[in-house]
Enzyme design. Sequence first.
Site, PDB file in Angstrom:
ATOM      1  N   CYS A  10       0.867  -1.256  -0.095  1.00  0.00           N
ATOM      2  CA  CYS A  10      -0.050   0.048   0.039  1.00  0.00           C
ATOM      3  C   CYS A  10       0.881   1.266   0.078  1.00  0.00           C
ATOM      4  O   CYS A  10       2.128   1.161  -0.455  1.00  0.00           O
ATOM      5  CB  CYS A  10      -1.077   0.036   1.109  1.00  0.00           C
ATOM      6  N   ASN A  13       2.443   1.643   4.077  1.00  0.00           N
ATOM      7  CA  ASN A  13       2.755   0.173   5.133  1.00  0.00           C
ATOM      8  C   ASN A  13       2.157   0.404   6.620  1.00  0.00           C
ATOM      9  O   ASN A  13       2.928  -0.132   7.134  1.00  0.00           O
ATOM     10  CB  ASN A  13       3.947  -0.231   4.757  1.00  0.00           C
ATOM     11  N   CYS A  15      -1.517   0.764   7.087  1.00  0.00           N
ATOM     12  CA  CYS A  15      -2.855   0.455   7.233  1.00  0.00           C
ATOM     13  C   CYS A  15      -3.443  -0.719   6.494  1.00  0.00           C
ATOM     14  O   CYS A  15      -3.591  -1.727   7.070  1.00  0.00           O
ATOM     15  CB  CYS A  15      -3.841   1.720   7.002  1.00  0.00           C
ATOM     16  N   ARG A  16      -3.471  -0.773   5.115  1.00  0.00           N
ATOM     17  CA  ARG A  16      -3.903  -1.969   4.447  1.00  0.00           C
ATOM     18  C   ARG A  16      -2.915  -3.119   4.261  1.00  0.00           C
ATOM     19  O   ARG A  16      -3.347  -4.314   4.613  1.00  0.00           O
ATOM     20  CB  ARG A  16      -4.547  -1.474   3.160  1.00  0.00           C
ATOM     21  N   SER A  17      -1.666  -2.910   3.900  1.00  0.00           N
ATOM     22  CA  SER A  17      -0.830  -4.099   3.634  1.00  0.00           C
ATOM     23  C   SER A  17      -0.364  -4.736   4.949  1.00  0.00           C
ATOM     24  O   SER A  17      -0.305  -5.935   5.038  1.00  0.00           O
ATOM     25  CB  SER A  17       0.376  -3.553   2.983  1.00  0.00           C
ATOM     26  N   ASP A 124      -8.127   3.368   1.079  1.00  0.00           N
ATOM     27  CA  ASP A 124      -7.290   3.789   2.229  1.00  0.00           C
ATOM     28  C   ASP A 124      -8.118   4.270   3.479  1.00  0.00           C
ATOM     29  O   ASP A 124      -8.811   5.285   3.173  1.00  0.00           O
ATOM     30  CB  ASP A 124      -6.374   4.627   1.639  1.00  0.00           C
TER      31      ASP A 124
END
Length: 166
Positions: A10, A13, A15-17, A124
């Site tokens: 993301c 690095n 939140c999402r990943s 995001d």
Amino acid sequence: MKRISILFVCMGNICRSPLAEGILRQLVAEAGLTGHFTVDSAGTGGWHEGEPPDRRSIATAKSHGIDISGQRARRIRPSDLSDFDLILAMDRQNLAALGKSARPGANIHLFGEIALRTGEDIPDPYYGGPEGFELVYTRLLAGCSSLLETLGVERASCSGNTSSVR
């Protein structure tokens, strides 16, 4: 059997990943396949290098029994583009950023295309509240479950050949 390495990417690095990494690691462990997978995450930007995931990502993961608090943000390295079997970007912006530095034929895809088969971006949640993180968790869990099932079926039938995800 060949070890399968997957990198989630993301922007920062945090939140999402990291959530995707934590979810897939958990699913792999529950399936008893830990020795067959390398799972990691990175960001296209380096603003948060060395920092833990966003506190809301940590809280969301924890509420589902997953501990991602030990992860540390890192920026994607040039070697990642050749070292990982499969690199999954969370959205088209990060996919484009990865594509600019990748060698031809690199195995870089949009998470929503490969894992969810919808082509959607994973939004995001950084500027929103807990509900956005929960929505992201739900989409990532669905995608990681599908991805693991796809790789598991292929592994059983093709002795570790991951060519169908390339």
